[in-house]
Design a protein around this motif. Sequence first.
Motif, PDB file in Angstrom:
ATOM      1  N   LYS A 221       0.829  -1.204   0.000  1.00  0.00           N
ATOM      2  CA  LYS A 221       0.000   0.000   0.000  1.00  0.00           C
ATOM      3  C   LYS A 221       0.864   1.254   0.000  1.00  0.00           C
ATOM      4  O   LYS A 221       0.596   2.209  -0.725  1.00  0.00           O
ATOM      5  CB  LYS A 221      -0.936   0.000   1.212  1.00  0.00           C
ATOM      6  N   GLY A 222       1.921   1.255   0.806  1.00  0.00           N
ATOM      7  CA  GLY A 222       2.823   2.401   0.871  1.00  0.00           C
ATOM      8  C   GLY A 222       3.552   2.622  -0.442  1.00  0.00           C
ATOM      9  O   GLY A 222       3.737   3.761  -0.889  1.00  0.00           O
ATOM     10  N   THR A 223       3.965   1.535  -1.075  1.00  0.00           N
ATOM     11  CA  THR A 223       4.662   1.635  -2.355  1.00  0.00           C
ATOM     12  C   THR A 223       3.749   2.198  -3.432  1.00  0.00           C
ATOM     13  O   THR A 223       4.146   3.064  -4.217  1.00  0.00           O
ATOM     14  CB  THR A 223       5.196   0.251  -2.783  1.00  0.00           C
ATOM     15  N   VAL A 224       2.511   1.754  -3.476  1.00  0.00           N
ATOM     16  CA  VAL A 224       1.555   2.252  -4.465  1.00  0.00           C
ATOM     17  C   VAL A 224       1.326   3.746  -4.248  1.00  0.00           C
ATOM     18  O   VAL A 224       1.357   4.538  -5.195  1.00  0.00           O
ATOM     19  CB  VAL A 224       0.225   1.463  -4.396  1.00  0.00           C
ATOM     20  N   LYS A 225       1.123   4.183  -3.007  1.00  0.00           N
ATOM     21  CA  LYS A 225       0.924   5.599  -2.714  1.00  0.00           C
ATOM     22  C   LYS A 225       2.152   6.407  -3.113  1.00  0.00           C
ATOM     23  O   LYS A 225       2.042   7.490  -3.668  1.00  0.00           O
ATOM     24  CB  LYS A 225       0.626   5.800  -1.230  1.00  0.00           C
ATOM     25  N   HIS A 226       3.336   5.863  -2.832  1.00  0.00           N
ATOM     26  CA  HIS A 226       4.578   6.550  -3.140  1.00  0.00           C
ATOM     27  C   HIS A 226       4.684   6.824  -4.640  1.00  0.00           C
ATOM     28  O   HIS A 226       4.970   7.939  -5.070  1.00  0.00           O
ATOM     29  CB  HIS A 226       5.772   5.709  -2.666  1.00  0.00           C
ATOM     30  N   PHE A 227       4.451   5.817  -5.461  1.00  0.00           N
ATOM     31  CA  PHE A 227       4.603   5.986  -6.902  1.00  0.00           C
ATOM     32  C   PHE A 227       3.456   6.762  -7.547  1.00  0.00           C
ATOM     33  O   PHE A 227       3.581   7.221  -8.671  1.00  0.00           O
ATOM     34  CB  PHE A 227       4.829   4.640  -7.586  1.00  0.00           C
ATOM     35  N   LYS A 228       2.365   6.944  -6.827  1.00  0.00           N
ATOM     36  CA  LYS A 228       1.291   7.810  -7.310  1.00  0.00           C
ATOM     37  C   LYS A 228       1.558   9.258  -6.905  1.00  0.00           C
ATOM     38  O   LYS A 228       0.843  10.159  -7.290  1.00  0.00           O
ATOM     39  CB  LYS A 228      -0.054   7.385  -6.712  1.00  0.00           C
ATOM     40  N   GLY A 229       2.599   9.460  -6.079  1.00  0.00           N
ATOM     41  CA  GLY A 229       2.918  10.804  -5.613  1.00  0.00           C
ATOM     42  C   GLY A 229       2.086  11.242  -4.433  1.00  0.00           C
ATOM     43  O   GLY A 229       2.007  12.417  -4.119  1.00  0.00           O
ATOM     44  N   GLU A 230       1.475  10.296  -3.733  1.00  0.00           N
ATOM     45  CA  GLU A 230       0.595  10.618  -2.614  1.00  0.00           C
ATOM     46  C   GLU A 230       1.245  10.346  -1.265  1.00  0.00           C
ATOM     47  O   GLU A 230       0.805  10.865  -0.257  1.00  0.00           O
ATOM     48  CB  GLU A 230      -0.686   9.795  -2.709  1.00  0.00           C
ATOM     49  N   GLY A 231       2.240   9.527  -1.233  1.00  0.00           N
ATOM     50  CA  GLY A 231       2.855   9.139   0.027  1.00  0.00           C
ATOM     51  C   GLY A 231       3.956  10.085   0.441  1.00  0.00           C
ATOM     52  O   GLY A 231       4.373  10.968  -0.294  1.00  0.00           O
ATOM     53  N   ALA A 232       4.436   9.886   1.643  1.00  0.00           N
ATOM     54  CA  ALA A 232       5.523  10.702   2.160  1.00  0.00           C
ATOM     55  C   ALA A 232       6.856  10.178   1.656  1.00  0.00           C
ATOM     56  O   ALA A 232       7.134   9.002   1.704  1.00  0.00           O
ATOM     57  CB  ALA A 232       5.485  10.666   3.682  1.00  0.00           C
ATOM     58  N   CYS A 233       7.637  11.080   1.109  1.00  0.00           N
ATOM     59  CA  CYS A 233       9.018  10.744   0.762  1.00  0.00           C
ATOM     60  C   CYS A 233       9.817  12.018   0.805  1.00  0.00           C
ATOM     61  O   CYS A 233       9.256  13.109   0.889  1.00  0.00           O
ATOM     62  CB  CYS A 233       9.121  10.037  -0.587  1.00  0.00           C
ATOM     63  N   CYS A 234      11.073  11.930   0.725  1.00  0.00           N
ATOM     64  CA  CYS A 234      11.951  13.102   0.645  1.00  0.00           C
ATOM     65  C   CYS A 234      11.751  14.032   1.841  1.00  0.00           C
ATOM     66  O   CYS A 234      12.024  15.222   1.743  1.00  0.00           O
ATOM     67  CB  CYS A 234      11.711  13.874  -0.639  1.00  0.00           C
ATOM     68  N   GLY A 235      11.201  13.543   2.928  1.00  0.00           N
ATOM     69  CA  GLY A 235      10.996  14.370   4.104  1.00  0.00           C
ATOM     70  C   GLY A 235       9.822  15.314   3.984  1.00  0.00           C
ATOM     71  O   GLY A 235       9.646  16.196   4.798  1.00  0.00           O
ATOM     72  N   GLY A 236       9.007  15.151   2.962  1.00  0.00           N
ATOM     73  CA  GLY A 236       7.946  16.115   2.710  1.00  0.00           C
ATOM     74  C   GLY A 236       6.625  15.814   3.370  1.00  0.00           C
ATOM     75  O   GLY A 236       5.776  16.666   3.447  1.00  0.00           O
ATOM     76  N   GLY A 237       6.436  14.605   3.842  1.00  0.00           N
ATOM     77  CA  GLY A 237       5.147  14.260   4.408  1.00  0.00           C
ATOM     78  C   GLY A 237       4.088  14.217   3.332  1.00  0.00           C
ATOM     79  O   GLY A 237       4.374  14.312   2.158  1.00  0.00           O
ATOM     80  N   SER A 238       2.861  14.087   3.716  1.00  0.00           N
ATOM     81  CA  SER A 238       1.786  14.023   2.728  1.00  0.00           C
ATOM     82  C   SER A 238       0.915  15.266   2.806  1.00  0.00           C
ATOM     83  O   SER A 238      -0.284  15.215   2.652  1.00  0.00           O
ATOM     84  CB  SER A 238       0.952  12.758   2.951  1.00  0.00           C
ATOM     85  N   SER A 239       1.551  16.401   3.039  1.00  0.00           N
ATOM     86  CA  SER A 239       0.847  17.669   3.147  1.00  0.00           C
ATOM     87  C   SER A 239       0.138  18.016   1.843  1.00  0.00           C
ATOM     88  O   SER A 239       0.641  17.768   0.765  1.00  0.00           O
ATOM     89  CB  SER A 239       1.840  18.776   3.493  1.00  0.00           C
ATOM     90  N   THR A 240      -1.028  18.620   1.966  1.00  0.00           N
ATOM     91  CA  THR A 240      -1.766  19.019   0.773  1.00  0.00           C
ATOM     92  C   THR A 240      -1.669  20.519   0.542  1.00  0.00           C
ATOM     93  O   THR A 240      -2.390  21.070  -0.270  1.00  0.00           O
ATOM     94  CB  THR A 240      -3.253  18.611   0.893  1.00  0.00           C
ATOM     95  N   VAL A 241      -0.753  21.199   1.264  1.00  0.00           N
ATOM     96  CA  VAL A 241      -0.560  22.627   1.089  1.00  0.00           C
ATOM     97  C   VAL A 241       0.059  22.879  -0.282  1.00  0.00           C
ATOM     98  O   VAL A 241       1.056  22.279  -0.638  1.00  0.00           O
ATOM     99  CB  VAL A 241       0.357  23.198   2.196  1.00  0.00           C
ATOM    100  N   LYS A 242      -0.549  23.753  -1.054  1.00  0.00           N
ATOM    101  CA  LYS A 242      -0.048  24.041  -2.389  1.00  0.00           C
ATOM    102  C   LYS A 242       0.726  25.349  -2.370  1.00  0.00           C
ATOM    103  O   LYS A 242       0.322  26.314  -1.733  1.00  0.00           O
ATOM    104  CB  LYS A 242      -1.197  24.123  -3.383  1.00  0.00           C
ATOM    105  N   ALA A 243       1.840  25.345  -3.099  1.00  0.00           N
ATOM    106  CA  ALA A 243       2.632  26.550  -3.212  1.00  0.00           C
ATOM    107  C   ALA A 243       1.886  27.562  -4.063  1.00  0.00           C
ATOM    108  O   ALA A 243       1.183  27.202  -4.999  1.00  0.00           O
ATOM    109  CB  ALA A 243       3.985  26.225  -3.844  1.00  0.00           C
ATOM    110  N   LYS A 244       2.058  28.848  -3.743  1.00  0.00           N
ATOM    111  CA  LYS A 244       1.406  29.905  -4.505  1.00  0.00           C
ATOM    112  C   LYS A 244       2.025  29.945  -5.905  1.00  0.00           C
ATOM    113  O   LYS A 244       3.230  29.892  -6.063  1.00  0.00           O
ATOM    114  CB  LYS A 244       1.608  31.235  -3.800  1.00  0.00           C
TER     115      LYS A 244
END
Length: 119
Positions: free
Chosen positions: A19-42
Motif C-alpha cells: 500500500k505504501g509503495t503504491v501511494k509513493h509511486f502515485k505521488g501521494e505518500g511521504a518521501c523526501c521528508g515532505g510528508g503528505s501535506s496538501t498545502v499548495k505553493a502559490k
Amino acid sequence: MTDAIILIIVLIVLIFAVKGTVKHFKGEGACCGGGSSTVKAKRKMLKNPKIGEKIIQIEGMHCEHCRQSVASELNKIDGVAAKVDLKKNRAIVSFDRPVEDETLRLAVEKAGFKVVSIG
C-alpha cells in the motif's frame, strides 16, 4: 501454531508495504521528508508579457514535496514562472526575458533532481 502467527504477521507487514509503495509511486505518500501535506505553493505570475516557454524533463520526482521543491527553485529565477507536472516528470517554464538553459538546469539540480532535457 507459532508458524501461523509468524505467517500472519508477515502478511500484514507485506500488505502495508505494498500500500505504501503504491501511494509513493502515485505521488501521494511521504518521501523526501515532505510528508503528505496538501498545502499548495502559490503560483508565480510573470510581471511582463511572456516571450517564451521551455519544457524541462526531470528525473527523480516522486511526491508533492518533490514537485514543490522544483517549482520553488525555478520560481526564484527573475522573469520565470514554472508549473511542475509530477505525473509527466516535467516543468513547463514561461519567461518574460531571456533565460539560459544552464540557469534552469542549476535550479532543478539545487532542488535535488536531474534534468533529462530542456526543449
